[in-house]
Design a protein around this motif. Structure first.
Motif, PDB file in Angstrom:
ATOM      1  N   ASP A 195      53.942  43.922  40.377  1.00  0.00           N
ATOM      2  CA  ASP A 195      54.354  43.274  39.125  1.00  0.00           C
ATOM      3  C   ASP A 195      53.857  41.831  39.036  1.00  0.00           C
ATOM      4  O   ASP A 195      53.531  41.355  37.961  1.00  0.00           O
ATOM      5  CB  ASP A 195      55.877  43.311  38.967  1.00  0.00           C
ATOM      6  CG  ASP A 195      56.398  44.719  38.695  1.00  0.00           C
ATOM      7  OD1 ASP A 195      55.622  45.564  38.181  1.00  0.00           O
ATOM      8  OD2 ASP A 195      57.580  44.983  39.007  1.00  0.00           O
ATOM      9  N   SER A 196      53.792  41.143  40.160  1.00  0.00           N
ATOM     10  CA  SER A 196      53.301  39.754  40.173  1.00  0.00           C
ATOM     11  C   SER A 196      51.787  39.673  40.000  1.00  0.00           C
ATOM     12  O   SER A 196      51.266  38.714  39.444  1.00  0.00           O
ATOM     13  CB  SER A 196      53.681  39.064  41.486  1.00  0.00           C
ATOM     14  OG  SER A 196      55.070  39.000  41.624  1.00  0.00           O
ATOM     15  N   VAL A 197      51.086  40.698  40.483  1.00  0.00           N
ATOM     16  CA  VAL A 197      49.623  40.696  40.461  1.00  0.00           C
ATOM     17  C   VAL A 197      49.058  41.264  39.150  1.00  0.00           C
ATOM     18  O   VAL A 197      48.005  40.831  38.688  1.00  0.00           O
ATOM     19  CB  VAL A 197      49.077  41.487  41.677  1.00  0.00           C
ATOM     20  CG1 VAL A 197      47.578  41.652  41.608  1.00  0.00           C
ATOM     21  CG2 VAL A 197      49.467  40.794  42.972  1.00  0.00           C
ATOM     22  N   MET A 198      49.754  42.205  38.542  1.00  0.00           N
ATOM     23  CA  MET A 198      49.229  42.893  37.352  1.00  0.00           C
ATOM     24  C   MET A 198      48.753  41.959  36.236  1.00  0.00           C
ATOM     25  O   MET A 198      47.721  42.238  35.615  1.00  0.00           O
ATOM     26  CB  MET A 198      50.262  43.880  36.790  1.00  0.00           C
ATOM     27  CG  MET A 198      50.273  45.206  37.510  1.00  0.00           C
ATOM     28  SD  MET A 198      48.666  46.055  37.548  1.00  0.00           S
ATOM     29  CE  MET A 198      48.354  46.353  35.831  1.00  0.00           C
ATOM     30  N   PRO A 199      49.427  40.848  35.959  1.00  0.00           N
ATOM     31  CA  PRO A 199      48.919  39.971  34.889  1.00  0.00           C
ATOM     32  C   PRO A 199      47.536  39.392  35.186  1.00  0.00           C
ATOM     33  O   PRO A 199      46.861  38.907  34.278  1.00  0.00           O
ATOM     34  CB  PRO A 199      49.965  38.850  34.806  1.00  0.00           C
ATOM     35  CG  PRO A 199      51.205  39.439  35.386  1.00  0.00           C
ATOM     36  CD  PRO A 199      50.738  40.407  36.446  1.00  0.00           C
ATOM     37  N   HIS A 200      47.100  39.455  36.432  1.00  0.00           N
ATOM     38  CA  HIS A 200      45.809  38.895  36.839  1.00  0.00           C
ATOM     39  C   HIS A 200      44.737  39.966  37.042  1.00  0.00           C
ATOM     40  O   HIS A 200      43.610  39.642  37.407  1.00  0.00           O
ATOM     41  CB  HIS A 200      45.980  38.074  38.118  1.00  0.00           C
ATOM     42  CG  HIS A 200      47.063  37.052  38.000  1.00  0.00           C
ATOM     43  ND1 HIS A 200      46.968  35.985  37.141  1.00  0.00           N
ATOM     44  CD2 HIS A 200      48.271  36.957  38.606  1.00  0.00           C
ATOM     45  CE1 HIS A 200      48.081  35.264  37.226  1.00  0.00           C
ATOM     46  NE2 HIS A 200      48.880  35.838  38.104  1.00  0.00           N
ATOM     47  N   ALA A 201      45.089  41.229  36.816  1.00  0.00           N
ATOM     48  CA  ALA A 201      44.165  42.346  37.016  1.00  0.00           C
ATOM     49  C   ALA A 201      43.366  42.581  35.731  1.00  0.00           C
ATOM     50  O   ALA A 201      43.890  43.077  34.746  1.00  0.00           O
ATOM     51  CB  ALA A 201      44.931  43.605  37.419  1.00  0.00           C
ATOM     52  N   ASN A 202      42.098  42.194  35.766  1.00  0.00           N
ATOM     53  CA  ASN A 202      41.217  42.339  34.608  1.00  0.00           C
ATOM     54  C   ASN A 202      40.437  43.651  34.725  1.00  0.00           C
ATOM     55  O   ASN A 202      39.636  43.804  35.646  1.00  0.00           O
ATOM     56  CB  ASN A 202      40.226  41.170  34.558  1.00  0.00           C
ATOM     57  CG  ASN A 202      40.930  39.840  34.495  1.00  0.00           C
ATOM     58  OD1 ASN A 202      41.542  39.507  33.507  1.00  0.00           O
ATOM     59  ND2 ASN A 202      40.866  39.085  35.584  1.00  0.00           N
ATOM     60  N   PRO A 203      40.646  44.595  33.797  1.00  0.00           N
ATOM     61  CA  PRO A 203      39.937  45.875  33.878  1.00  0.00           C
ATOM     62  C   PRO A 203      38.424  45.678  33.735  1.00  0.00           C
ATOM     63  O   PRO A 203      37.961  44.915  32.892  1.00  0.00           O
ATOM     64  CB  PRO A 203      40.474  46.666  32.687  1.00  0.00           C
ATOM     65  CG  PRO A 203      41.697  45.953  32.238  1.00  0.00           C
ATOM     66  CD  PRO A 203      41.555  44.530  32.671  1.00  0.00           C
ATOM     67  N   LEU A 204      37.664  46.372  34.585  1.00  0.00           N
ATOM     68  CA  LEU A 204      36.201  46.323  34.514  1.00  0.00           C
ATOM     69  C   LEU A 204      35.589  47.699  34.270  1.00  0.00           C
ATOM     70  O   LEU A 204      34.742  47.856  33.395  1.00  0.00           O
ATOM     71  CB  LEU A 204      35.621  45.782  35.829  1.00  0.00           C
ATOM     72  CG  LEU A 204      35.798  44.311  36.133  1.00  0.00           C
ATOM     73  CD1 LEU A 204      35.265  43.993  37.520  1.00  0.00           C
ATOM     74  CD2 LEU A 204      35.086  43.465  35.090  1.00  0.00           C
TER      75      LEU A 204
END
Length: 180
Positions: free
Chosen positions: A156-165
């Motif tokens: 949950d903490s990391v998901m906002p920083h996960a940019n789909p490629l």
């Protein structure tokens, strides 16, 4: 051409030299047949408690190569990719996973770096497809570092920083290795 490594350090292992080292220390390299086995890769997966996508496993097993800097046609971007040198075939992937090890607990498996080392490209193992492939995201290291190891291990903490490629490793592989 890559920097020669006659002493076993970073660069082209001596058995991968394709010709002589030039005056500046550069040498062309050649692919070699792999001596890695399925069990070598499985042992690494067990060590890190991960399951790599099947096509990425096949990439690791296909041959010793130094495709460490590749270009994304889709994004017009440099990617520092996992290479498979003959003197330490799983060393580059192990090193990258160890650097970003907390992300494994958040179901992200690092396998490359976006741009000029801007942050990890990861398999999103929480969204694995029926054939075992995974979508690929990248995360800016400048946004991950302040989170610290505990929050990097929390999805949950990391998901906002996960940019789909890419939708899959197959999609990524086609982008960077196919000829237009």
């Amino acid at each position: 051409m890559s920097v020669a490594s006659e002493d076993g350090g970073a660069g082209v292992p001596a058995d991968m030299f394709e010709g002589d080292v030039d005056d500046e220390g550069w040498v062309a390299w050649r692919m070699l047949p792999s001596t890695l086995s399925e069990s070598d890769v499985s042992q690494m997966e067990t060590e890190f408690a991960i399951q790599l996508p099947p096509l990425f496993r096949a990439y690791l097993l296909a041959g010793f190569q130094l495709f460490d800097q590749i270009h994304s046609s889709r994004y017009d971007q440099l990617i520092f990719n996992t290479d498979v040198p003959s003197n330490n075939p799983l060393g580059p992937i192990r090193q990258l996973i160890n650097v970003w090890k907390p992300l494994l607990s958040a179901n992200f498996i690092p396998f490359a770096q976006w741009g000029d080392g801007w942050g990890p490209m990861c398999f999103d193992a929480a969204n694995r497809t029926a054939d075992g492939d995974c979508p690929i995201v990248w995360m800016d290291h400048e946004l991950l570092a302040p989170l610290g190891p505990d929050k990097c291990a929390d999805r949950d903490s990391v998901m906002p920083h996960a940019n789909p490629l890419y939708d899959s490793y197959r999609d990524f592989f086609s982008d960077v290795f196919s000829q237009a």
